[in-house]
Motif scaffolding. Sequence first.
Motif, PDB file in Angstrom:
ATOM      1  N   GLY A   2       3.077   2.081 -16.780  1.00 10.39           N
ATOM      2  CA  GLY A   2       1.890   2.920 -16.859  1.00 10.39           C
ATOM      3  C   GLY A   2       1.549   3.567 -15.535  1.00 10.39           C
ATOM      4  N   ASP A   3       1.256   2.751 -14.551  1.00  7.07           N
ATOM      5  CA  ASP A   3       0.889   3.263 -13.235  1.00  7.07           C
ATOM      6  C   ASP A   3       1.206   2.198 -12.187  1.00  7.07           C
ATOM      7  OD1 ASP A   3      -1.114   1.379 -13.655  1.00  7.07           O
ATOM      8  OD2 ASP A   3      -2.739   2.833 -13.760  1.00  7.07           O
ATOM      9  N   LYS A   4       0.850   2.511 -10.951  1.00  3.38           N
ATOM     10  CA  LYS A   4       1.146   1.590  -9.846  1.00  3.38           C
ATOM     11  C   LYS A   4       0.466   0.238 -10.064  1.00  3.38           C
ATOM     12  CE  LYS A   4       0.661   1.238  -4.824  1.00  3.38           C
ATOM     13  NZ  LYS A   4       0.270   1.953  -3.593  1.00  3.38           N
ATOM     14  N   ALA A   5      -0.776   0.235 -10.529  1.00  3.55           N
ATOM     15  CA  ALA A   5      -1.476  -1.027 -10.779  1.00  3.55           C
ATOM     16  C   ALA A   5      -0.754  -1.841 -11.852  1.00  3.55           C
ATOM     17  CB  ALA A   5      -2.925  -0.767 -11.173  1.00  3.55           C
ATOM     18  N   ALA A  55       0.825  -1.214   0.000  1.00  2.69           N
ATOM     19  CA  ALA A  55       0.000   0.000   0.000  1.00  2.69           C
ATOM     20  C   ALA A  55       0.859   1.264   0.000  1.00  2.69           C
ATOM     21  CB  ALA A  55      -0.938   0.001   1.195  1.00  2.69           C
ATOM     22  N   ALA A  56       2.048   1.190   0.592  1.00  2.00           N
ATOM     23  CA  ALA A  56       2.915   2.369   0.693  1.00  2.00           C
ATOM     24  C   ALA A  56       3.770   2.591  -0.551  1.00  2.00           C
ATOM     25  CB  ALA A  56       3.818   2.236   1.921  1.00  2.00           C
ATOM     26  N   LEU A  57       3.738   1.668  -1.487  1.00  4.16           N
ATOM     27  CA  LEU A  57       4.565   1.779  -2.690  1.00  4.16           C
ATOM     28  C   LEU A  57       4.150   2.982  -3.532  1.00  4.16           C
ATOM     29  CD1 LEU A  57       6.719   0.267  -4.481  1.00  4.16           C
ATOM     30  CD2 LEU A  57       4.756  -0.704  -5.674  1.00  4.16           C
ATOM     31  N   SER A  58       5.127   3.754  -3.964  1.00  7.57           N
ATOM     32  CA  SER A  58       4.864   4.854  -4.899  1.00  7.57           C
ATOM     33  C   SER A  58       5.862   4.762  -6.047  1.00  7.57           C
ATOM     34  CB  SER A  58       4.976   6.211  -4.214  1.00  7.57           C
ATOM     35  OG  SER A  58       6.330   6.569  -4.028  1.00  7.57           O
TER      36      SER A  58
END
Length: 185
Positions: A53-56, A30-33
């Motif tokens: 693309g993004d975190k997902a 959850a803390a991953l950026s």
Amino acid sequence: MTGPRGYHHGDLRRALLAAAVDAITDAGPAALSLRDLARRAGVSHAAPAHHFGDKAGLLTALAVEGFDLLAGALREAGDLLDAGVAYVRFAVDHRAHFEVMFRPELYRRDDPEATAARDRAGAALRAGVAALPRRETDPDQGADALAAWSIVHGFVTLWLAGALPPGTGPDPEAAARTVIRRLFD
């Protein structure tokens, strides 16, 4: 290509996934950026987005990698008992992957690569179950596979959370072996 700090990546995608494993190990998924990931990998803040693309997208790639690692570990195991121990070993040794793989809200569960990798891991588990002697009263291999998975997944989740009784012992594989043997009683 050389990053902003002069760091050269032969395989930036691999480096970013390794940095994600480190970040998840440190603080959880959850803390991953992506910005922190870029900093860890020593590249521009745009590099992770370029690859995932993004975190997902990043977590989807990590889940795919995890399911493939798990499938390989299960295929290398001998019988169902060994496959259960291999599952526990995988979760302990690849905790960051494990924490993402079974949290479908974190990644794109319907991604074709994720679906295929998840199916490969499931097939490897079902192969171990298929080798069990069939009970005439309950020939449902699907239920047996779900029971086997539930037992090992529940055990290792409790192990990783530190929630098992103190008498369980210090070795997760030995403790798992004792629990998994109960499947055969």
